[in-house]
Design a protein around this motif. Sequence first.
Motif, PDB file in Angstrom:
ATOM      1  N   VAL A 416       0.855  -1.182   0.000  1.00  0.00           N
ATOM      2  CA  VAL A 416       0.000   0.000   0.000  1.00  0.00           C
ATOM      3  C   VAL A 416       0.894   1.235   0.000  1.00  0.00           C
ATOM      4  O   VAL A 416       1.728   1.397   0.898  1.00  0.00           O
ATOM      5  CB  VAL A 416      -0.924   0.016   1.225  1.00  0.00           C
ATOM      6  CG1 VAL A 416      -1.728   1.316   1.284  1.00  0.00           C
ATOM      7  CG2 VAL A 416      -1.855  -1.191   1.206  1.00  0.00           C
ATOM      8  N   PRO A 417       0.791   2.115  -0.999  1.00  0.00           N
ATOM      9  CA  PRO A 417       1.620   3.315  -1.024  1.00  0.00           C
ATOM     10  C   PRO A 417       1.507   4.112   0.264  1.00  0.00           C
ATOM     11  O   PRO A 417       0.406   4.325   0.792  1.00  0.00           O
ATOM     12  CB  PRO A 417       1.058   4.099  -2.214  1.00  0.00           C
ATOM     13  CG  PRO A 417       0.510   3.040  -3.122  1.00  0.00           C
ATOM     14  CD  PRO A 417      -0.067   2.008  -2.192  1.00  0.00           C
ATOM     15  N   GLY A 418       2.627   4.535   0.779  1.00  0.00           N
ATOM     16  CA  GLY A 418       2.643   5.285   2.024  1.00  0.00           C
ATOM     17  C   GLY A 418       2.817   4.381   3.231  1.00  0.00           C
ATOM     18  O   GLY A 418       3.661   4.619   4.080  1.00  0.00           O
ATOM     19  N   ARG A 419       2.028   3.314   3.305  1.00  0.00           N
ATOM     20  CA  ARG A 419       2.161   2.388   4.429  1.00  0.00           C
ATOM     21  C   ARG A 419       3.332   1.436   4.251  1.00  0.00           C
ATOM     22  O   ARG A 419       4.082   1.157   5.206  1.00  0.00           O
ATOM     23  CB  ARG A 419       0.872   1.583   4.592  1.00  0.00           C
ATOM     24  CG  ARG A 419       0.809   0.729   5.846  1.00  0.00           C
ATOM     25  CD  ARG A 419      -0.328  -0.281   5.785  1.00  0.00           C
ATOM     26  NE  ARG A 419      -0.035  -1.368   4.840  1.00  0.00           N
ATOM     27  CZ  ARG A 419      -0.893  -2.344   4.536  1.00  0.00           C
ATOM     28  NH1 ARG A 419      -2.107  -2.340   5.085  1.00  0.00           N
ATOM     29  NH2 ARG A 419      -0.565  -3.296   3.691  1.00  0.00           N
ATOM     30  N   ASP A 420       3.495   0.937   3.019  1.00  0.00           N
ATOM     31  CA  ASP A 420       4.491  -0.102   2.765  1.00  0.00           C
ATOM     32  C   ASP A 420       5.625   0.381   1.865  1.00  0.00           C
ATOM     33  O   ASP A 420       6.316  -0.415   1.231  1.00  0.00           O
ATOM     34  CB  ASP A 420       3.814  -1.322   2.124  1.00  0.00           C
ATOM     35  CG  ASP A 420       2.694  -1.867   2.998  1.00  0.00           C
ATOM     36  OD1 ASP A 420       2.857  -1.866   4.227  1.00  0.00           O
ATOM     37  OD2 ASP A 420       1.654  -2.277   2.445  1.00  0.00           O
ATOM     38  N   THR A 421       5.802   1.695   1.825  1.00  0.00           N
ATOM     39  CA  THR A 421       6.919   2.279   1.085  1.00  0.00           C
ATOM     40  C   THR A 421       7.690   3.198   2.017  1.00  0.00           C
ATOM     41  O   THR A 421       7.099   3.866   2.874  1.00  0.00           O
ATOM     42  CB  THR A 421       6.418   3.069  -0.137  1.00  0.00           C
ATOM     43  OG1 THR A 421       5.467   4.059   0.286  1.00  0.00           O
ATOM     44  CG2 THR A 421       5.766   2.148  -1.152  1.00  0.00           C
ATOM     45  N   ILE A 445      12.414   1.820  -0.493  1.00  0.00           N
ATOM     46  CA  ILE A 445      12.135   0.426  -0.146  1.00  0.00           C
ATOM     47  C   ILE A 445      10.638   0.187  -0.337  1.00  0.00           C
ATOM     48  O   ILE A 445       9.809   0.964   0.157  1.00  0.00           O
ATOM     49  CB  ILE A 445      12.522   0.111   1.311  1.00  0.00           C
ATOM     50  CG1 ILE A 445      14.021   0.350   1.543  1.00  0.00           C
ATOM     51  CG2 ILE A 445      12.164  -1.334   1.662  1.00  0.00           C
ATOM     52  CD1 ILE A 445      14.431   0.263   3.009  1.00  0.00           C
ATOM     53  N   ILE A 446      10.298  -0.868  -1.065  1.00  0.00           N
ATOM     54  CA  ILE A 446       8.901  -1.275  -1.224  1.00  0.00           C
ATOM     55  C   ILE A 446       8.739  -2.654  -0.597  1.00  0.00           C
ATOM     56  O   ILE A 446       9.372  -3.623  -1.024  1.00  0.00           O
ATOM     57  CB  ILE A 446       8.493  -1.321  -2.708  1.00  0.00           C
ATOM     58  CG1 ILE A 446       8.664   0.053  -3.357  1.00  0.00           C
ATOM     59  CG2 ILE A 446       7.056  -1.815  -2.850  1.00  0.00           C
ATOM     60  CD1 ILE A 446       8.319   0.074  -4.840  1.00  0.00           C
ATOM     61  N   ASP A 447       7.904  -2.731   0.423  1.00  0.00           N
ATOM     62  CA  ASP A 447       7.631  -3.994   1.108  1.00  0.00           C
ATOM     63  C   ASP A 447       6.421  -4.656   0.451  1.00  0.00           C
ATOM     64  O   ASP A 447       5.276  -4.329   0.739  1.00  0.00           O
ATOM     65  CB  ASP A 447       7.376  -3.749   2.593  1.00  0.00           C
ATOM     66  CG  ASP A 447       7.014  -5.032   3.338  1.00  0.00           C
ATOM     67  OD1 ASP A 447       7.064  -6.120   2.720  1.00  0.00           O
ATOM     68  OD2 ASP A 447       6.674  -4.950   4.538  1.00  0.00           O
ATOM     69  N   ALA A 448       6.699  -5.586  -0.465  1.00  0.00           N
ATOM     70  CA  ALA A 448       5.625  -6.304  -1.169  1.00  0.00           C
ATOM     71  C   ALA A 448       5.477  -7.720  -0.636  1.00  0.00           C
ATOM     72  O   ALA A 448       5.087  -8.631  -1.365  1.00  0.00           O
ATOM     73  CB  ALA A 448       5.898  -6.309  -2.670  1.00  0.00           C
ATOM     74  N   THR A 449       5.774  -7.895   0.650  1.00  0.00           N
ATOM     75  CA  THR A 449       5.574  -9.191   1.286  1.00  0.00           C
ATOM     76  C   THR A 449       4.162  -9.264   1.870  1.00  0.00           C
ATOM     77  O   THR A 449       3.482  -8.243   2.049  1.00  0.00           O
ATOM     78  CB  THR A 449       6.588  -9.422   2.407  1.00  0.00           C
ATOM     79  OG1 THR A 449       6.417  -8.406   3.424  1.00  0.00           O
ATOM     80  CG2 THR A 449       8.013  -9.368   1.869  1.00  0.00           C
ATOM     81  N   THR A 450       3.729 -10.487   2.207  1.00  0.00           N
ATOM     82  CA  THR A 450       2.455 -10.672   2.904  1.00  0.00           C
ATOM     83  C   THR A 450       2.563 -10.053   4.289  1.00  0.00           C
ATOM     84  O   THR A 450       3.523 -10.306   5.023  1.00  0.00           O
ATOM     85  CB  THR A 450       2.123 -12.164   3.009  1.00  0.00           C
ATOM     86  OG1 THR A 450       2.052 -12.721   1.692  1.00  0.00           O
ATOM     87  CG2 THR A 450       0.799 -12.371   3.727  1.00  0.00           C
TER      88      THR A 450
END
Length: 616
Positions: A416-421, A445-450
């Motif tokens: 989610v942009p903002g939350r996971d970036t 950093i982009i966190d695209a993990t579950t």
Amino acid sequence: MAFPDIQSFVRLLEDRGELVRVSTPVSRELEITEIADRLVKAGGPAVLFENVRGSEFPLAIGLLGTRERVALSLGVSDLDDLAAKVRHLIDLKGSGGLMGMLGNLPKLRDAMNLPPRRVKAAPVQEVVWRGDEVDLGKLPILKCWPLDGGPFVTLPLVITNDPETGERNMGMYRMQVMSKNTTGMHWQRHKTGTRHLEKAKKKGQRLEVAVAIGGDPALIYAATAPLPPIPGLNEFALAGYLRGERYPVVKGVTVDLEVPANAEFILEGYVDPDEPWVEEGPFGDHTGFYTLPDQYPLFHVTAVTMRKNPVYPATIVGRPPMEDAYLIEASERLFLPAAQMILPEIVDYHMPPAGVAHNLVVVSIKKEFPGQAYKVANGLFGLGQMMFAKVIVVVDEGVKVNDMDAVWKEVTQKAVPGRDTLTGRGPTDVLDHSSRGWGYGGKLIIDATTKRPEEIGSPKSSRDEQAQDTALDIFLPSAETDLPAFEGVLAQRQTDDGYWIVVLNKRRAGQSRELAEAFARHPAADGVRHLLICDEETDVNDLNDVWWTILNNIDPERDVWTVPDAGGGLLAWDGARKLHSEGFVREWPPKIVMDRAVRERVDALWHVYGLPEQGR
């Protein structure tokens, strides 16, 4: 498998049908580049040009132009075997009594192959030019791209010794020919050669330099490898390990340096640290953009040694994919076990060609706790040349890191942009033209993990994960929309996985942010997670071109932002050119494009060259 020299590798490729000979006269100015560029992008064969205008020496190019050829050159059946080979070496047993120690002996014998082996006579010294005999113009050195500042040695193995410790270094630094016996020496700020020159200056002495052209493929690869600063571990040692035998070296004829005995040419000389630097460039670089002129040291050639019948090996760099992409992939495989020793949750990682090495790193992890993606990404930023990484995307262990379609889908579905970036700052490659400063810029950093429950929190709103199939008429003139066209938009396309690509001819400050805000307010934005704003030379239908442009043209801290009031989150990427009116003080470089006349000449002569249809 150890190749005696580059010519033995050429013969093997020819025997396997992976190299063609061209006897037709060909120009070293642009023409060879155009041919080689087409062939490497088509996965075609290497080429041995036997008749280069203005030189008596043949030129070989594209020798490492496929993943399979790089693996063959390094003596493995597949590049993935490199990781297993290194893992075998570093997994030494320290317990189990006598039998446990005896189990290490085969590995220690491998390690004993690392130091180079001095020989008294060498093929590369069969012919020697000294003093006035030195004339670099006799070598088939390429002018690669139309705006290049001159001919460049593109596959040089530059050898120096640390003036204080004697520790040797070999690196691949492009060299622009300035005169018959001088070249530029492109030692960037973070390179070992620069540190050696600084130490020589403190000691009040010249720095001796030797430049090998050729050798065997393992040594050429080793010169590009990002070795960690471990005493005794150098490029000759790495090549020895990959070859399975100690690398043969010989003392130079005019410098006190050991040089590869099986090279084709050696340029010997020095750099004077007290001499004024010279303007070097422009150069069509591996980023796919021109590196603009800058000041670099001058290398004086005191002797050229060579074989009796040498072959001049060369490469070209430019818009990806290029030959260097396969060398980068070899380094990925080779250093994966070392990264896993430090960050054991890493499953795999990949630096895709569109990211031109440092601009994008995709890493998969075995996730066990919240925040682990950031732990791994920050850990990678601290590992050697990984400090230059610009964007790191972290995905779950089941995602194939080299499947970019799958990776970008994971990003839209799980980040989610903002939350996971997360953005930050750090060192950047000095070739990064978009960074806020020379060698210093933003990181993403982009966190695209579950996500674990602790990582989700309470988002303000949710958004439909499926992008709507709605035309973005807001931006282009149309009678079907009640909103005006947006200034400067030339083309656009929506993907089915949450990305909207816009080509923007930016003319004024703030134009990209206004575009993002207008887009976020439009119903067509529903379901879109990423707005990719590209420059006016981008093909919206070619995702590799889109991401190559975006990643080259952003400083993430400045140019990637979450758009306010955009439903469940919209991340805007401003990959359009940066303007002085926006506070960008440096000159913006052009993308590399070959002259039309050269393309047309190569088209007309393709069958005359005897080249395959592949690449035509």
